[in-house]
Scaffold this active site. Sequence first.
Site, PDB file in Angstrom:
ATOM      1  N   SER B 322      -8.292   2.595  -4.096  1.00  0.00           N
ATOM      2  CA  SER B 322      -7.005   2.178  -3.556  1.00  0.00           C
ATOM      3  C   SER B 322      -6.050   1.782  -4.690  1.00  0.00           C
ATOM      4  CB  SER B 322      -7.211   0.998  -2.608  1.00  0.00           C
ATOM      5  OG  SER B 322      -5.982   0.439  -2.272  1.00  0.00           O
ATOM      6  N   TRP B 325      -4.997   4.920  -6.401  1.00  0.00           N
ATOM      7  CA  TRP B 325      -4.071   5.678  -5.554  1.00  0.00           C
ATOM      8  C   TRP B 325      -2.620   5.226  -5.824  1.00  0.00           C
ATOM      9  CZ3 TRP B 325      -0.437   4.109  -1.971  1.00  0.00           C
ATOM     10  CH2 TRP B 325       0.085   5.095  -1.130  1.00  0.00           C
ATOM     11  N   HIS B 326      -2.455   3.935  -6.122  1.00  0.00           N
ATOM     12  CA  HIS B 326      -1.106   3.418  -6.319  1.00  0.00           C
ATOM     13  C   HIS B 326      -0.454   3.937  -7.595  1.00  0.00           C
ATOM     14  CE1 HIS B 326      -2.093   0.594  -3.111  1.00  0.00           C
ATOM     15  NE2 HIS B 326      -0.799   0.483  -2.974  1.00  0.00           N
ATOM     16  N   GLY B 327      -1.218   4.252  -8.573  1.00  0.00           N
ATOM     17  CA  GLY B 327      -0.587   4.766  -9.774  1.00  0.00           C
ATOM     18  C   GLY B 327      -1.562   4.998 -10.891  1.00  0.00           C
ATOM     19  N   PHE B 484       4.663   6.067  -5.670  1.00  0.00           N
ATOM     20  CA  PHE B 484       3.209   6.200  -5.480  1.00  0.00           C
ATOM     21  C   PHE B 484       2.831   7.479  -4.753  1.00  0.00           C
ATOM     22  CE2 PHE B 484       3.452   1.360  -5.418  1.00  0.00           C
ATOM     23  CZ  PHE B 484       3.373   1.321  -6.789  1.00  0.00           C
TER      24      PHE B 484
END
Lengths: 330, 484
Positions: B322, B325-327, B484
């Site tokens: 997670s 996934w954001h960056g 994102f």
Amino acid sequence: MKKKFIKRGTLFLLLPFLLLASSLFIADGRTDPYYIRFTTPKQNNMIVGSSRAAQGILPSAIDSILNKGGYHTTMFNYAFTINQSPYGPTYYESIKNKLNENAKNGIFIVTVDPWTLYLKEEKENNKIIFPEDNLSLGKIKCVDCHPNFDYLLYSYSSPLLMIWMTKLLRILNLEGKESLYLHNDGWLEVSVGMDSTEVQKRIRKKIKDLENEYPSAPDFHLSSDRIYYLNKIIEFFRKHGEVFLVRIPVHEKIKDIENKVCPQFDSLMNDIARKNSVDYLNFINDSTIYEFTDGNHLYKDSGHKLSEKIGEFILNKQLQDNFEETMGSF
Amino acid sequence: MLFNSFEYAIFLPLVFIVYWFLLNKSLTLQNIFLLLVSYLFYSFWDWRFLFLLAFSTFLDYFTGLRISNATSSDKKKIWLFISVFVNLGFLGFFKYYNFFIESFAELMSAIGLKAHLTTLNIILPVGISFYTFHGLSYVFDIYNKKIRPTTNWVEYALFVSFFPLLVAGPIERATHLLPQVEKIRTFDYTKAVDGLRQILWGLFKKIVIADTCAVYVNLIFNNSESYSGSTLILGAVLFAFQIYGDFSGYTDIALGTARLLGFELLKNFSYPYFSRDIAEFWRRWHISLSTWFRDYLYIPLGGSRGGMYKKIRNTLIIFLVSGFWHGANWTFIVWGLLNAIYIMPSIILKTNRNHLDIVASGKLFPSIKEAVQLFVTFALTTFAWIFFRANDLHHALSYISGIFSYDLFSIPFLTHPELFKSIICIMLIVVFLVIEWIGRSNKYAIEKIGQRQHRLVRWAFYYAVAFSILLSYGKNQEFIYFQF
């Protein structure tokens, strides 16, 4: 039900919409220090440079001197700030947009100082980065639209409703003693307290800002890219009239900083003036006869005085040129 | 096109009128229209990436059909693999290529080897993480026989690229949204008003709260070395509200817009800062992403079955993924890891489902115990946000060490006069929190505020919200989650 929704929705949104829409039409010289310059028609005569010129050179004062001498000019101040309008591709393009392409026999005042020719060298994909590209001067394509929606919607830095608020404060006479007013001729009138303690405080802050924002000697270098564009602007103006390179006076302390970071500045300007066959009017040593709001900007009365001096120089030059022309024809 | 832009203020009413007044007789025309305007909406950012969006859509539509029609489980697996590989391949290339290259080069230099690797100047397509996950959920659901694939390309394409959710979610599921796309939609006055109200609240969160906080957050984070410990705490707290206002504001506008057009999207936020522990926080923050990871990663990994070890391992994995996934930055990974560490005690002690209802339900104030729990959860979350906001790990660590300096107990506004105006921002946050607290049992905070009062009172409240937006509205600020 759909119609009811549309009716009620429209009714609710009407007031905010009207306020927003009307603010686009009531924007004026009090809106911000730039807006008016993007709303006036294309010009035949121009003053360019940074905020020193924006506040320190009054087109009306020059006009009145020239008018007395029988020349009917309408000068326009198209100078912005050190961040917005250092000499570079952005300012060059904007000036080209603002000048009437059919302008002839115009008068162009190009003000110079070390800061407008400084550039922190940074490159992206081997291309030099000019930070002003992303500011309003770089973004606004139409520089003579009235009202200028493009500017108000995308470059105006405050909420649109502030245009109304500023207007209301003025109507109710609740404005503070410090104010900015951008005249239709592009002159930015700055009204601030001129009590000596306040002035000294502002001078100290200005010196601190200069020290923080720019490298000191010997690391300070004028940018060859900016000098290139200064020459380009002079060359461009010369096609439309006569150009005067001007160095506006500053407070002694700031003059000392400028002399320290760039001791060769005046000789460089003399070279540029000679190369382009223009006059260089250097007032940097006249600090003592003028008043400054913060050491860097002339107080409005002093700006008037300086503008008259520039006007007189231009008038004499014009008269001399005319005399020589007339004599030549005999 | 940004939800908070003038373009959108013109775009949405036009779409609404054409959709409900001109095309209301034909579902097919309505869907085609919505698809076209969704592509138009996306093209305002960069029209070239429409091809990528269209390709990704076509790939999942096609592989969905193939999986459904496959005669053997091996063939199903092959088509599933193709979909996952290509989708994640695109995501990996556009979002993570440079990160892997740079990290590899750093690793090499750490062991004394020099790797001459070149990074690429890649534009990250807006919303790629969101629409990739939309498509993947569709393919996974077909593979798991939760849904049958649609044979209508327009309907599927609209499910993936419906403009309210295209660039920053919520991450929809085919099981939830596709049936709505396929069904005739009728105009409902109450729902439309509700949608408009939620848009208003979303704009308030974004423009009044998030954008106002952003000014001071940027000032403090960009000059963190010159600020006192207390000021750095202020910066972190303001960022906590900035990111909440920004992302949940975006979601409110998306949900409200969809409702205006007759759709109901998944809820994405449910008052996360009124959580009593981290597990509750994660049930209330970015719900559509958390549930996506739960359904398509955590459960396939074994979920909570197979003993405590597997449960801890799987929890750790989903938090790390997670974060990633954001960056493409180690800061996001550490942020994910930190949250995993926070949640572990409740996983081990099996207290992670202690707080399923809203705090102090039916009461005006929380109990002292609840207030302490709320404070601790907020403090932990805010601490983790420092990693989320910092430019890199070094920045995050120096920011944290700056907090614990000798001037930790100084007053930020007195030591740094340039921050004096942030008091207005703090006052706005207090008003915002009061409204959120009052409306915490509803879908969004102002859903039922003033419903029992006369219309004039209600409108006066809405006007107050609207005018605070207009007074704060300056230059369009992008939404954080667009990156994102």
